[in-house]
Design a protein around this motif. Structure first.
Motif, PDB file in Angstrom:
ATOM      1  N   VAL A  79       0.847  -1.186   0.000  1.00 32.85           N
ATOM      2  CA  VAL A  79       0.000   0.000   0.000  1.00 32.85           C
ATOM      3  C   VAL A  79       0.887   1.242   0.000  1.00 32.85           C
ATOM      4  O   VAL A  79       2.024   1.219   0.467  1.00 32.85           O
ATOM      5  CB  VAL A  79      -0.945   0.038   1.229  1.00 32.85           C
ATOM      6  N   GLU A  80       0.350   2.333  -0.519  1.00 35.45           N
ATOM      7  CA  GLU A  80       1.129   3.572  -0.611  1.00 35.45           C
ATOM      8  C   GLU A  80       1.430   4.135   0.759  1.00 35.45           C
ATOM      9  O   GLU A  80       2.530   4.629   1.020  1.00 35.45           O
ATOM     10  CB  GLU A  80       0.375   4.602  -1.453  1.00 35.45           C
ATOM     11  N   HIS A  81       0.446   4.084   1.663  1.00 35.46           N
ATOM     12  CA  HIS A  81       0.649   4.571   3.037  1.00 35.46           C
ATOM     13  C   HIS A  81       0.541   3.391   3.990  1.00 35.46           C
ATOM     14  O   HIS A  81      -0.374   2.563   3.866  1.00 35.46           O
ATOM     15  CB  HIS A  81      -0.395   5.634   3.395  1.00 35.46           C
ATOM     16  N   PRO A  82       1.445   3.275   4.968  1.00 36.79           N
ATOM     17  CA  PRO A  82       1.456   2.111   5.866  1.00 36.79           C
ATOM     18  C   PRO A  82       0.251   2.015   6.794  1.00 36.79           C
ATOM     19  O   PRO A  82       0.021   0.962   7.376  1.00 36.79           O
ATOM     20  CB  PRO A  82       2.744   2.302   6.671  1.00 36.79           C
ATOM     21  N   ASN A  83      -0.509   3.099   6.938  1.00 39.85           N
ATOM     22  CA  ASN A  83      -1.685   3.060   7.820  1.00 39.85           C
ATOM     23  C   ASN A  83      -2.975   3.093   7.009  1.00 39.85           C
ATOM     24  O   ASN A  83      -3.825   3.963   7.171  1.00 39.85           O
ATOM     25  CB  ASN A  83      -1.661   4.235   8.799  1.00 39.85           C
ATOM     26  N   THR A  84      -3.107   2.129   6.116  1.00 38.79           N
ATOM     27  CA  THR A  84      -4.270   2.055   5.217  1.00 38.79           C
ATOM     28  C   THR A  84      -5.250   0.998   5.697  1.00 38.79           C
ATOM     29  O   THR A  84      -4.844  -0.076   6.153  1.00 38.79           O
ATOM     30  CB  THR A  84      -3.817   1.737   3.777  1.00 38.79           C
ATOM     31  N   MET A  85      -6.531   1.305   5.603  1.00 37.76           N
ATOM     32  CA  MET A  85      -7.578   0.343   5.970  1.00 37.76           C
ATOM     33  C   MET A  85      -8.742   0.461   4.997  1.00 37.76           C
ATOM     34  O   MET A  85      -9.012   1.534   4.464  1.00 37.76           O
ATOM     35  CB  MET A  85      -8.054   0.567   7.406  1.00 37.76           C
ATOM     36  N   GLU A  86      -9.410  -0.643   4.766  1.00 38.04           N
ATOM     37  CA  GLU A  86     -10.541  -0.678   3.838  1.00 38.04           C
ATOM     38  C   GLU A  86     -11.787  -1.181   4.550  1.00 38.04           C
ATOM     39  O   GLU A  86     -11.746  -2.187   5.257  1.00 38.04           O
ATOM     40  CB  GLU A  86     -10.222  -1.589   2.652  1.00 38.04           C
ATOM     41  N   PHE A  87     -12.877  -0.462   4.380  1.00 38.69           N
ATOM     42  CA  PHE A  87     -14.166  -0.835   4.966  1.00 38.69           C
ATOM     43  C   PHE A  87     -15.114  -1.221   3.834  1.00 38.69           C
ATOM     44  O   PHE A  87     -15.373  -0.422   2.927  1.00 38.69           O
ATOM     45  CB  PHE A  87     -14.774   0.331   5.753  1.00 38.69           C
ATOM     46  N   LYS A  96     -22.701  -2.594  -0.459  1.00 42.57           N
ATOM     47  CA  LYS A  96     -23.296  -1.271  -0.623  1.00 42.57           C
ATOM     48  C   LYS A  96     -22.232  -0.225  -0.953  1.00 42.57           C
ATOM     49  O   LYS A  96     -22.451   0.670  -1.779  1.00 42.57           O
ATOM     50  CB  LYS A  96     -24.016  -0.877   0.673  1.00 42.57           C
ATOM     51  N   ALA A  97     -21.088  -0.314  -0.290  1.00 42.10           N
ATOM     52  CA  ALA A  97     -20.018   0.671  -0.495  1.00 42.10           C
ATOM     53  C   ALA A  97     -18.681   0.113  -0.028  1.00 42.10           C
ATOM     54  O   ALA A  97     -18.625  -0.765   0.839  1.00 42.10           O
ATOM     55  CB  ALA A  97     -20.348   1.959   0.249  1.00 42.10           C
ATOM     56  N   VAL A  98     -17.610   0.641  -0.611  1.00 43.26           N
ATOM     57  CA  VAL A  98     -16.254   0.316  -0.198  1.00 43.26           C
ATOM     58  C   VAL A  98     -15.491   1.628  -0.015  1.00 43.26           C
ATOM     59  O   VAL A  98     -15.453   2.457  -0.928  1.00 43.26           O
ATOM     60  CB  VAL A  98     -15.525  -0.568  -1.228  1.00 43.26           C
ATOM     61  N   HIS A  99     -14.929   1.819   1.163  1.00 46.23           N
ATOM     62  CA  HIS A  99     -14.191   3.043   1.447  1.00 46.23           C
ATOM     63  C   HIS A  99     -12.778   2.709   1.926  1.00 46.23           C
ATOM     64  O   HIS A  99     -12.585   1.802   2.740  1.00 46.23           O
ATOM     65  CB  HIS A  99     -14.887   3.883   2.526  1.00 46.23           C
ATOM     66  N   SER A 100     -11.823   3.464   1.436  1.00 43.73           N
ATOM     67  CA  SER A 100     -10.435   3.328   1.874  1.00 43.73           C
ATOM     68  C   SER A 100     -10.067   4.527   2.733  1.00 43.73           C
ATOM     69  O   SER A 100     -10.346   5.674   2.375  1.00 43.73           O
ATOM     70  CB  SER A 100      -9.507   3.255   0.661  1.00 43.73           C
ATOM     71  N   PHE A 101      -9.472   4.252   3.887  1.00 43.23           N
ATOM     72  CA  PHE A 101      -9.047   5.306   4.804  1.00 43.23           C
ATOM     73  C   PHE A 101      -7.540   5.200   5.044  1.00 43.23           C
ATOM     74  O   PHE A 101      -6.982   4.107   5.071  1.00 43.23           O
ATOM     75  CB  PHE A 101      -9.757   5.188   6.157  1.00 43.23           C
ATOM     76  N   VAL A 102      -6.921   6.349   5.258  1.00 44.57           N
ATOM     77  CA  VAL A 102      -5.524   6.399   5.660  1.00 44.57           C
ATOM     78  C   VAL A 102      -5.445   7.186   6.960  1.00 44.57           C
ATOM     79  O   VAL A 102      -5.965   8.298   7.052  1.00 44.57           O
ATOM     80  CB  VAL A 102      -4.638   7.075   4.587  1.00 44.57           C
ATOM     81  N   SER A 103      -4.834   6.574   7.969  1.00 43.30           N
ATOM     82  CA  SER A 103      -4.644   7.248   9.256  1.00 43.30           C
ATOM     83  C   SER A 103      -3.272   7.906   9.224  1.00 43.30           C
ATOM     84  O   SER A 103      -2.247   7.238   9.314  1.00 43.30           O
ATOM     85  CB  SER A 103      -4.733   6.224  10.395  1.00 43.30           C
ATOM     86  N   ILE A 104      -3.246   9.233   9.061  1.00 41.07           N
ATOM     87  CA  ILE A 104      -1.993   9.923   8.743  1.00 41.07           C
ATOM     88  C   ILE A 104      -1.219  10.408   9.964  1.00 41.07           C
ATOM     89  O   ILE A 104      -0.172  11.034   9.841  1.00 41.07           O
ATOM     90  CB  ILE A 104      -2.250  11.116   7.795  1.00 41.07           C
ATOM     91  N   GLY A 105      -1.737  10.111  11.170  1.00 43.41           N
ATOM     92  CA  GLY A 105      -1.045  10.514  12.393  1.00 43.41           C
ATOM     93  C   GLY A 105      -1.839  11.530  13.179  1.00 43.41           C
ATOM     94  O   GLY A 105      -2.600  12.321  12.623  1.00 43.41           O
ATOM     95  N   ASP A 112     -10.713   7.878   0.942  1.00 42.57           N
ATOM     96  CA  ASP A 112     -10.783   7.657  -0.505  1.00 42.57           C
ATOM     97  C   ASP A 112      -9.879   8.604  -1.296  1.00 42.57           C
ATOM     98  O   ASP A 112     -10.254   9.135  -2.342  1.00 42.57           O
ATOM     99  CB  ASP A 112     -12.235   7.801  -0.989  1.00 42.57           C
ATOM    100  N   GLY A 113      -8.686   8.819  -0.760  1.00 43.59           N
ATOM    101  CA  GLY A 113      -7.707   9.623  -1.460  1.00 43.59           C
ATOM    102  C   GLY A 113      -7.912  11.112  -1.399  1.00 43.59           C
ATOM    103  O   GLY A 113      -7.166  11.885  -2.003  1.00 43.59           O
ATOM    104  N   GLU A 114      -8.924  11.553  -0.666  1.00 43.51           N
ATOM    105  CA  GLU A 114      -9.211  12.981  -0.559  1.00 43.51           C
ATOM    106  C   GLU A 114      -8.927  13.480   0.846  1.00 43.51           C
ATOM    107  O   GLU A 114      -9.092  12.756   1.821  1.00 43.51           O
ATOM    108  CB  GLU A 114     -10.674  13.268  -0.913  1.00 43.51           C
ATOM    109  N   LYS A 115      -8.525  14.726   0.936  1.00 36.07           N
ATOM    110  CA  LYS A 115      -8.301  15.344   2.234  1.00 36.07           C
ATOM    111  C   LYS A 115      -9.633  15.455   2.963  1.00 36.07           C
ATOM    112  O   LYS A 115     -10.670  15.726   2.356  1.00 36.07           O
ATOM    113  CB  LYS A 115      -7.688  16.746   2.086  1.00 36.07           C
TER     114      LYS A 115
END
Length: 404
Positions: A79-87, A96-105, A112-115
């Motif tokens: 993964v691009e960021h080490p703190n990635t999770m998918e729901f 119904k939906a798939v969302h990707s989150f990054v926990s940036i600290g 989903d790649g957006e701020k």
């Protein structure tokens, strides 16, 4: 840069990126999909390798209740960021939906790649050099600059942060027993505090008192208690320890301490914007190193130092943590994290003292901005094993079973 409110946040330990961030992601899913039939969560990278020790799975399951959920740990998918999770959200037996989150600290997340919406730009300047020049031109101290930029409710928010930090120390000092997890570590803050009070030497007493406060807040964090990100939960003992020491042992007024807390927040904000505060991305230099830098700036202000001296203190605090690895034994925020907070609190005072006199005899060749840039470059070069994966350093040398 964003508001300093994004640096200081109150929440459950033991990790801002591995506990607080995933909790906020789970909250979004639960609120957005109230009719969810079940949720499948996949943790990648550092979240997978140290998720058990950081209670990542437990906080997600707790937050999603009563919605049935399943947590998976994916150790292989890059993964691009080490703190990635998918729901993955299910309704009527369909996705119904798939969302990707990054926990940036610091408990912050991106979806989903957006701020995130809270990432709205607030500060007109993004480097210490810019802020320093503006303050000089307008005859402002750093805390006055912060007040000029932040919203009208900022003082109220900072008072709540101050109270939460003090409370984390008090609660930690009142607790004894064993911290949760297979390491079976004893809480030592209370005993350390009692030992400090029996010291005849005042210098040694103050040093031990400060250490006991850092242990107290950090042990609360390790036990999953409520603490404040400063700038992360892994480094949540440094600033509260300094605040508590200067308030209760040295008698500094609350109003002045909160002003110092604002300056510390400004330093943390600059580090996050221009580098990172994520241990999974840059090692512990980004967490405890950043906290030491913030603490040094705060102490320099409390000592009546100039903006230039405050910058120098922050620079010294961070510079001498460069290259510091994040290698939690067993994936827990305990070894070396708790003791490291106590050491950094001491070093923050040393950095402020050194800055006070160095700037009187020479111009600083290494600026704060330079050190922040260097920290970021150093973090990129650190191997993944030394960035909150529990795959290197102390994590593979120190036994993590009950025999500790």
């Amino acid at each position: 840069m964003q508001t300093i409110k994004e640096i200081y946040k109150i929440g459950p330990g033991p990790s801002s990126s591995h506990t607080f961030g995933p909790m906020r992601a789970a909250q979004y899913i639960k609120e957005t999909y109230p009719d969810a039939q079940k949720v499948e969560v996949t943790l990648f990278g550092s979240l997978a390798f140290t998720g058990k020790g950081h209670l990542t799975d437990m906080i997600i399951q707790k937050t999603l209740k009563p919605v049935p959920n399943e947590i998976r740990f994916d150790y292989k998918t890059p993964v691009e960021h080490p703190n990635t999770m998918e729901f993955k959200v299910y309704e009527n037996d369909e996705v119904k939906a798939v969302h990707s989150f990054v926990s940036i600290g610091g408990g912050k997340i991106e979806r989903d790649g957006e701020k995130a919406l809270e990432s709205k730009k607030l500060y007109p300047h993004t480097t210490m050099d810019e802020i320093h020049a503006y303050c000089k031109q307008n005859h402002l101290t750093f805390d006055e600059y912060v007040d000029q930029v932040e919203d009208k409710d900022f003082d109220t928010y900072m008072k709540s942060i101050y109270s939460a930090m003090i409370k984390s120390v008090k609660k930690g000092l009142s607790k004894t027993g064993v911290l949760p997890g297979s390491l079976k570590l004893d809480r030592v803050a209370s005993a350390l505090n009692q030992s400090a009070k029996s010291c005849d030497d005042l210098t040694e007493q103050n040093a031990l008192l400060l250490a006991s406060y850092a242990y107290a807040a950090s042990e609360q964090n390790a036990a999953g208690g409520i603490v404040v990100t400063a700038p992360t939960m892994g480094s949540c003992g440094v600033i509260p320890a300094l605040l508590y020491h200067y308030a209760y042992d040295l008698g500094y007024p609350k109003s002045k301490l909160i002003k110092g807390l604002k300056i510390a927040g400004l330093i943390g904000n600059l580090i996050q914007y221009n580098a990172t505060i994520s241990g999974a991305k840059a090692g512990c230099q980004a967490e405890v190193g950043a906290a030491c830098s913030m603490g040094a700036a705060m102490i320099a202000y409390l000592q009546g130092q100039t903006n230039s001296q405050i910058e120098c203190a922050a620079e010294i605090g961070l510079e001498h943590h460069l290259g510091l690895t994040c290698d939690p034994v067993g994936g827990y925020v305990m070894i070396p994290c708790i003791e490291r907070n106590a050491v950094a609190a001491q070093r923050a005072i040393d950095a402020a003292r050194l800055a006070k006199y160095l700037r009187n005899v020479k111009k600083n060749r290494v600026s704060f901005d330079m050190v922040v840039k260097t920290m970021n470059l150093t973090g990129i070069k650190l191997p993944m094993e030394l960035k909150e994966s529990a795959l290197g350093g102390l994590a593979v040398v120190v036994p993590s079973e009950e025999k500790i």
